[in-house]
Design a protein around this motif. Structure first.
Motif, short mmCIF file in Angstrom:
data_model
loop_
_atom_site.label_atom_id
_atom_site.label_comp_id
_atom_site.label_asym_id
_atom_site.label_seq_id
_atom_site.Cartn_x
_atom_site.Cartn_y
_atom_site.Cartn_z
N ILE A 134 0.79 -1.16 -0.05
CA ILE A 134 0.10 0.11 0.15
C ILE A 134 0.98 1.17 -0.03
N TYR A 135 0.68 2.20 -0.88
CA TYR A 135 1.33 3.37 -0.97
C TYR A 135 0.23 4.39 -0.61
N THR A 136 0.43 5.17 0.69
CA THR A 136 -0.72 6.20 0.85
C THR A 136 -0.43 7.41 1.31
N LYS A 137 -1.20 8.49 1.22
CA LYS A 137 -0.82 9.56 1.84
C LYS A 137 -2.41 10.43 2.19
N SER A 138 -2.39 10.66 3.33
CA SER A 138 -3.42 11.44 3.98
C SER A 138 -4.05 12.71 3.29
N PHE A 139 -4.89 12.99 3.27
CA PHE A 139 -5.33 14.38 2.60
C PHE A 139 -4.81 15.40 3.64
N LYS A 140 -4.77 15.04 5.04
CA LYS A 140 -4.61 16.07 6.02
C LYS A 140 -3.10 16.64 5.72
N ASP A 141 -3.18 18.00 6.12
CA ASP A 141 -1.83 18.60 6.04
C ASP A 141 -0.69 18.15 6.51
N ASP A 142 0.38 18.16 5.74
CA ASP A 142 1.55 17.83 6.09
C ASP A 142 1.81 16.42 6.66
N SER A 143 0.98 15.63 5.98
CA SER A 143 1.11 14.26 6.55
C SER A 143 1.95 13.27 5.71
N GLN A 144 2.83 12.50 6.26
CA GLN A 144 3.84 11.66 5.77
C GLN A 144 3.40 10.52 4.85
N VAL A 146 3.17 6.79 3.41
CA VAL A 146 3.87 5.52 4.01
C VAL A 146 3.63 4.50 3.11
N ARG A 147 4.42 3.48 3.15
CA ARG A 147 4.51 2.39 2.23
C ARG A 147 4.21 1.02 3.26
N TRP A 148 3.18 -0.02 3.08
CA TRP A 148 2.86 -1.02 3.94
C TRP A 148 3.04 -2.26 3.04
N GLU A 149 3.80 -3.34 3.59
CA GLU A 149 3.99 -4.32 2.69
C GLU A 149 3.73 -5.65 3.52
N GLU A 159 6.88 1.84 6.42
CA GLU A 159 7.79 2.59 6.43
C GLU A 159 7.49 3.96 5.50
N ASP A 160 8.16 5.06 5.75
CA ASP A 160 7.90 6.29 5.08
C ASP A 160 8.23 6.18 3.68
N THR A 161 7.51 6.84 2.73
CA THR A 161 7.55 6.83 1.53
C THR A 161 7.49 8.46 0.79
N ASP A 162 7.81 8.45 -0.56
CA ASP A 162 7.73 9.97 -0.84
C ASP A 162 6.49 10.38 -1.83
N ARG A 163 5.55 9.69 -1.64
CA ARG A 163 4.11 9.97 -2.38
C ARG A 163 3.77 11.36 -2.21
N THR A 164 3.53 12.13 -3.30
CA THR A 164 3.08 13.64 -3.04
C THR A 164 1.67 13.88 -2.84
N ALA A 165 1.18 13.14 -3.75
CA ALA A 165 -0.47 13.38 -3.65
C ALA A 165 -1.21 12.54 -2.85
N HIS A 166 -2.15 13.09 -2.14
CA HIS A 166 -3.15 12.32 -1.35
C HIS A 166 -3.73 11.24 -2.09
N GLY A 167 -3.99 10.14 -1.47
CA GLY A 167 -4.89 9.05 -2.11
C GLY A 167 -3.99 7.77 -1.78
N THR A 168 -4.63 6.65 -2.35
CA THR A 168 -3.92 5.45 -2.03
C THR A 168 -3.74 4.69 -3.38
N GLU A 169 -2.51 3.89 -3.39
CA GLU A 169 -2.29 2.84 -4.47
C GLU A 169 -2.01 1.59 -3.73
N ILE A 170 -2.96 0.60 -4.21
CA ILE A 170 -2.50 -0.66 -3.70
C ILE A 170 -1.97 -1.62 -4.73
N VAL A 171 -0.76 -2.04 -4.54
CA VAL A 171 0.02 -2.99 -5.47
C VAL A 171 -0.19 -4.43 -5.05
N LEU A 172 -0.77 -4.91 -6.02
CA LEU A 172 -0.89 -6.67 -5.90
C LEU A 172 0.15 -7.44 -6.79
#
Ligand code: ADP
Ligand code: MG
Length: 637
Positions: A134-144, A146-149, A159-172
């Motif tokens: 899971i690559y995801t970033k909350s819409f909330k201000d300044d949220s970090q 993250v990548r879940w695996e 762990e932290d990751t460098d996605r900039t836009a809010h939203g989620t990407e699930i990779v199967l």
């Protein structure tokens, strides 16, 4: 970077998910898209509340299949999650949902359509993936971001990751045994099956369409031959869904044509237009929207095809609506959308559930109301549709008492000759002329205007009205009408001689004495097979035929009910074919039969007359017919 353990009891959860949901592996896609949709709808909602900074634009989902990398990616522009939220919603909440599901279904295969309702949604990804990110970033201000695996073992990585836009990407990362899901065609098919009407646009690849800004030019060469240049194509996003299907709109927003085009959208392979539709829309005491269509019921309709589809918030759940839609309406088509139908229960529980019962009777009521208004608003059109809808209505009258009562206002009883009556009109029309000596109003009917022509004729001569009732379940319905309406009875025109069908007790006098009648009966019995025919002497009009074959109403009806099933007739064995031979003692020919002295000649007369009676009922076949023809030639020689 953090690692953790999802849960100590988790050791066996993934194998169980894989094993027990075998037949339903495909629902992983629906579940992940539902989550992505939920996340997007939440963001939209927060945005209207002013809790999201800036304009969120027109968010949409995307599904990408990467065959080379063996990946499926589901991308949304929704609220996203913070690291803490992943811990909470994925590692704890989603997981415990999955656990509860496995607990319940360890030993049995669940109904399709219930998985999401256990909150197993997210973990269904492991039915097809050996690893999920899971690559995801909350819409909330300044949220970090993250990548879940997780690779299906109880251990996960966050762990932290460098996605900039809010939203989620699930990779199967698709497991080897599930590689069928890496075919575009397969995923495309699933998207249309489950997500065709989801509320957020879903992009799946691109497609070529005609460039509307380009009109191909036609040029003439020197010989006058015309050539048209090819249409310019452009590549556009392939949006697989219609986010605003007709049933989510108000009836006032829709024209007749909108309903028809939605029907085509629902059933693209169905070329016959529906007869009419019923828009369902209720929010108390339960929430339900939908559109039902009456299709033309023809003999070759396949009830397994193009069924009513059940949705929950625009997500397709199932096309098995047993228990939710009353049986007699299951031949209808269309859509029902209700978040209030519990799905994580067995079908038998569903039928007993109070809310579901209410839904079912609401649907019945709406259908009945619609039929009343169609009948009232345009009776002629309704009469024309009758033959196409009667099966459903008659079945409904048989199976639902409330519907039976309402049907008084629209159920039609067509007559030979074309008139159509509703119940009260029918009784009003016939009660003076067709009431017998016991005060019973007798409803005459035919099942086949051609085959029963002579009987219908006899009835018409008396000024009686004959209905034409030919549905396969009509004998059941007649039985029900006879037990619920007062002082009426149904008889088929060929059930007996017309004077016996409606017995008005104007005693007829026989030309034959008692003794003559007795000896007539004896000679007849010697020549007519008594296993099949009961001889009945009747003093009728001398012009009426000498012999008439009738089939007693009761036996025939029982036979029909047995053939069409139900009615407690099962296991009673087969009813034999039984007929009455009504002999008109006032007919000249019958007198002649009695007075013929030579036994041989008498036998021939009886056989000939009997065969003619059989012939008129289409009962003379094979050897009997051959002999009849031979005998007839000899007689005229
Ligand atoms: P449910 O959808 O029934 O809550 P799931 O197992 O499908 O259960 O998902 C668990 C939770 O994970 C969701 O409730 C949501 O909070 C979170 N979640 C899952 N997918 C997403 C997503 N794409 N964006 C944001 N949150 C998500
Ligand atoms: Mg979910």
């Amino acid at each position: 970077m953090a690692t953790g353990n999802i849960n100590v009891t988790a050791e066996n959860i993934f194998p169980i998910i894989k094993k027990f949901l075998y037949s339903d592996h495909e629902i992983f896609l629906r579940e992940l898209i539902s989550n992505a949709t939920d996340a997007t709808l939440k963001l939209k909602h927060l945005s209207t509340l002013g809790e999201v900074k800036g304009d969120i634009g027109a968010p949409r989902l995307e599904v990408i299949v990467d065959k080379d990398k063996k990946q499926i990616r589901i991308i949304d522009q929704g609220i996203g999650m913070t690291g803490e939220e992943v811990e909470k919603y994925i590692n704890q909440v989603a997981f415990s949902g999955a656990e509860e599901f496995v607990e319940k279904y360890k030993d049995k295969v669940p109904d399709s359509g219930i998985i999401g309702h256990f909150g197993l949604g997210f973990y269904s990804a492991f039915m097809v993936a050996e690893k999920v990110e899971i690559y995801t970033k909350s819409f909330k201000d300044d949220s970090q971001a993250v990548r879940w695996e997780c690779d299906g073992s109880p251990e996960y990585t966050l762990e932290d990751t460098d996605r900039t836009a809010h939203g989620t990407e699930i990779v199967l990362h698709i497991a080897e045994e599930s590689e069928e899901f890496l075919e575009d065609g397969k995923i495309g098919g699933l998207l249309t099956k489950y997500n065709k009407f989801m509320p957020i646009p879903i992009k799946f690849g691109t497609k070529e369409v005609d460039d509307l800004d380009h009109t191909p030019k036609t040029t003439k060469d020197k010989d006058g031959k015309e050539t048209t240049e090819p249409q310019k194509k452009i590549t556009v996003d392939n949006i697989i869904n219609n986010p605003n299907p007709a049933w989510t709109k108000q009836p006032s927003e829709l024209e007749e044509e909108d309903y028809k085009s939605f029907y085509r959208e629902l059933y693209p392979m169905q070329f016959e237009e529906p007869l009419f539709n019923i828009h369902l829309n209720v929010d108390y005491p339960f929430n339900l929207t939908g559109i039902l269509y009456f299709p033309k019921i023809s003999k070759n309709i396949d009830p397994q095809k193009d069924k009513i589809q059940l949705y929950q918030n625009q997500v397709f759940v199932t096309d098995n609506v047993e228990g939710i839609v009353p049986d007699f309406l299951q031949m209808l088509r269309g859509v029902i959308d209700s978040p209030d139908i519990p799905l994580n229960v067995s079908r038998s529980y569903l039928q007993a559930d109070g809310a579901v019962k209410k839904i079912s009777s609401y649907i019945t009521r709406k259908v009945a109301d619609k039929l009343v208004s169609l009948f009232k608003n345009d009776r002629k059109a309704f009469e024309e549709k009758w033959k196409d809808i009667k099966i459903i209505i008659e079945y409904g009258m048989l199976s639902e008492d409330k519907f039976f009562d309402k049907a008084n206002k629209f159920a039609l009883y067509p007559a030979v000759g074309g008139a159509h009556y509703i119940w009260d009109e029918l009784i009003e029309k016939i009660k003076d002329n067709q009431t017998d000596k016991d005060g019973k109003t007798v409803i005459l009917y035919a099942s086949d205007a051609n085959a029963q022509h002579s009987f219908i004729q006899d009835a018409k001569e008396k000024g009686y009205e004959v209905l034409l009732l030919d549905s396969p379940i009509i004998s059941h319905l007649i039985q029900k009408l006879e037990t619920s309406k007062e002082n009426i009875s149904f008889v088929r025109v060929d059930g007996d001689h017309i004077d016996n069908l409606i017995n008005k007790d104007d005693t007829k006098i026989s030309k034959l004495s008692e003794d003559e009648q007795a000896s007539l009966k004896t000679v007849l019995e010697a020549n007519i097979p008594k296993e099949t025919y009961t001889i009945q002497l009747e003093p009728m009009d001398s012009n009426a035929n000498p012999f008439i074959i009738t089939q007693p109403e009761f036996m025939r009806r029982m036979k029909e009910m047995q053939a069409s099933g139900g009615g407690g007739m099962m296991g009673m064995g087969n009813f034999p074919d039984m007929y009455n031979l009504v002999v008109n003692t006032n007919n000249e020919l019958v007198g002649e039969i009695l007075n013929t002295k030579t036994a041989k000649k008498q036998e021939r007369l009886i056989k000939q007359t009997f065969d003619l009676a059989k012939l008129s009922q289409n009962l003379l076949h094979g050897e009997e017919l051959t002999n009849f023809i031979k005998r007839s030639y000899e007689l005229i020689k």
